[in-house]
Scaffold this motif. Structure first.
Motif, short mmCIF file in Angstrom:
data_model
loop_
_atom_site.label_atom_id
_atom_site.label_comp_id
_atom_site.label_asym_id
_atom_site.label_seq_id
_atom_site.Cartn_x
_atom_site.Cartn_y
_atom_site.Cartn_z
N ALA A 4 0.83 -1.21 0.00
CA ALA A 4 0.00 0.00 0.00
C ALA A 4 0.86 1.25 0.00
O ALA A 4 0.60 2.21 -0.75
N ARG A 7 2.54 1.65 -3.36
CA ARG A 7 1.62 2.17 -4.37
C ARG A 7 1.38 3.66 -4.19
O ARG A 7 1.32 4.42 -5.15
N THR A 279 -7.95 5.79 7.31
CA THR A 279 -7.05 6.18 6.22
C THR A 279 -7.70 7.20 5.28
O THR A 279 -7.19 7.46 4.19
N THR A 283 -6.17 7.99 1.48
CA THR A 283 -6.66 7.35 0.26
C THR A 283 -7.46 8.30 -0.63
O THR A 283 -7.49 8.12 -1.85
N THR A 302 -2.45 2.84 7.10
CA THR A 302 -2.30 2.79 5.64
C THR A 302 -1.50 1.56 5.24
O THR A 302 -1.84 0.87 4.27
N HIS A 305 -4.05 -1.61 5.92
CA HIS A 305 -5.27 -1.83 5.14
C HIS A 305 -5.65 -0.68 4.22
O HIS A 305 -6.78 -0.60 3.75
N GLY A 306 -4.69 0.22 3.94
CA GLY A 306 -4.98 1.31 3.02
C GLY A 306 -5.21 0.79 1.60
O GLY A 306 -4.47 -0.07 1.13
N GLU A 307 -6.25 1.29 0.97
CA GLU A 307 -6.56 0.88 -0.41
C GLU A 307 -6.21 2.03 -1.35
O GLU A 307 -6.94 3.02 -1.43
N THR A 309 -6.00 3.34 -4.88
CA THR A 309 -6.62 2.97 -6.15
C THR A 309 -6.22 3.90 -7.29
O THR A 309 -6.85 3.89 -8.35
N THR A 312 -6.97 10.12 -6.78
CA THR A 312 -8.34 10.35 -6.28
C THR A 312 -8.66 11.84 -6.15
O THR A 312 -9.61 12.21 -5.46
#
Length: 372
Positions: A4, A7, A279, A283, A302, A305-307, A309, A312
């Motif tokens: 995470a 990314r 988060t 995110t 983060t 379990h931060g997603e 994508t 944003t």
């Protein structure tokens, strides 16, 4: 390095830690964060130092030496805090060199009691830059009305600046103008402006805290539906302002001379309301050429379990504007809220500074030589 955080970094977000203490430096914990969690910078403020020094870990020997010398509490605080920042700068220097001066930065703030005095702020910035004496230090200057010309004058002297306590879009535009004016003055004096860096710390969570409180007081379904939206909308519109500035001819002229963009930095990214994802302010604020300075708990969340994508922020401006407009239509004044937050921000840092002086004074007295 976790997936995470990697990314997030790959999306162009520089991950900075919003915390510093001597124990974190001497234990190797800071180096571990750089090595394993993609942290590439550190920010501090009076509250962070007050908590660190009050905890006492690692400061006793230096405080005893300062007490033996009979220094004032003001000088003791400066010696203690600049020592931490200097040591952290040394740890981050390889990162700073690897990124051409962009990251690997450690911030230290001017005395918040000077927030409404331009000349005093400039003098303090010069003194702190001299005391820390590291190429990767940032001097933090609050974005008060008096702070704006201080930003310009400090940048004009070739000192890199982290502008802090930005809440409003109007003040953010003024900050970007002050930075560019400083670079223009530095260039006119013959300084190499490619060596000057800056970030603009746009505060996030406190906007939701204040506006949510007012929405909750209204109590309507319409009001409750807007909770948790204002802070992200405000930050996204700030990024739109940043994009407009770097696309303008004025900035292009400075960039042509080696000027570095003043990156937006998302500050106050720890979630205050437990009803929101922890988060949220990471995110939802992913955009290239930004910094997110996180408390350790937010960094760990983060990591866990931060997603992430992708971007944003860009493409969301119309909805962001609609969200802030909807808050205004309910009778909540944006201008009033952001001014209140700026005033409270300065007051909170002043109180932390006073608490820091008091706790340091108590330690100086406790560790003073017997009979002194």
């Amino acid at each position: 390095m976790t997936e995470a955080l990697k990314r997030l970094s790959d999306e162009g977000v520089a991950i900075w830690l919003d915390d510093l203490s001597r124990k974190r430096i001497t234990s190797g914990a800071l180096e571990e964060l750089l090595r394993e969690q993609h942290v590439v910078g550190v920010t501090t403020n009076p509250t962070i130092f007050q908590k660190a020094i009050s905890a006492g870990d690692g400061y006793e020997e230096q405080v005893a030496d300062l007490a033996a010398r009979g220094v004032t509490v003001e000088e003791a605080v400066r010696m203690i805090t600049t020592a931490d920042v200097r040591d952290a700068c040394d740890i981050l220097l390889p990162l700073n060199e690897a990124t051409g001066g962009r990251d690997g930065r450690v911030s230290i703030e001017v005395d918040p009691r000077m927030a409404h005095r331009t000349d005093a702020t400039v003098a303090e910035a010069k003194q702190l830059a001299w005391l820390v004496d590291r190429p990767n230090a940032f001097i933090k200057i609050p974005a008060t009305r008096a702070g704006l010309p201080a930003i310009t004058e400090t940048i004009a002297r070739g000192i890199s600046v982290n502008v802090t306590l930005i809440f409003s879009l109007e003040r953010y535009r003024e900050v970007m103008d002050a930075y560019q004016a400083g670079l223009e003055k530095a260039d006119a004096k013959g300084l190499d402006i490619s060596q000057i860096q800056s970030v603009a710390s746009f505060f996030v969570s406190r906007v939701d805290t204040e506006i949510d409180k007012r929405l909750e007081a209204l109590g309507t379904d319409e009001a409750k539906a807007l909770k948790g939206k204002a802070a992200v909308a405000n930050a996204r519109l700030a990024y739109q302002e940043y994009e407009q500035v770097i696309a303008a001819d004025r900035w292009k002229a400075l960039a042509g001379k080696g000027g570095n963009p003043q990156r937006p930095l998302w500050a106050s990214t720890g979630v205050k309301d437990p009803a929101y994802p922890d988060t949220l302010y990471v995110t939802e604020l992913v955009a290239p050429n930004t910094v997110n300075t996180m408390p350790e708990a937010t960094l760990e969340a983060t990591d866990d379990h931060g997603e992430i994508t992708g971007d944003t922020v860009r493409g969301t401006y119309q909805q962001a504007r609609a969200d802030l407009d909807a808050v205004e239509k309910l009778g909540i004044s944006y201008d009033e809220v952001v001014q209140l937050l700026e005033d409270e921000g300065v007051e909170k840092f002043e109180k932390s500074w006073t608490d820091l002086l008091d706790s340091t004074d108590a330690e100086l007295k406790r560790l003073a030589p017997k009979g002194a």
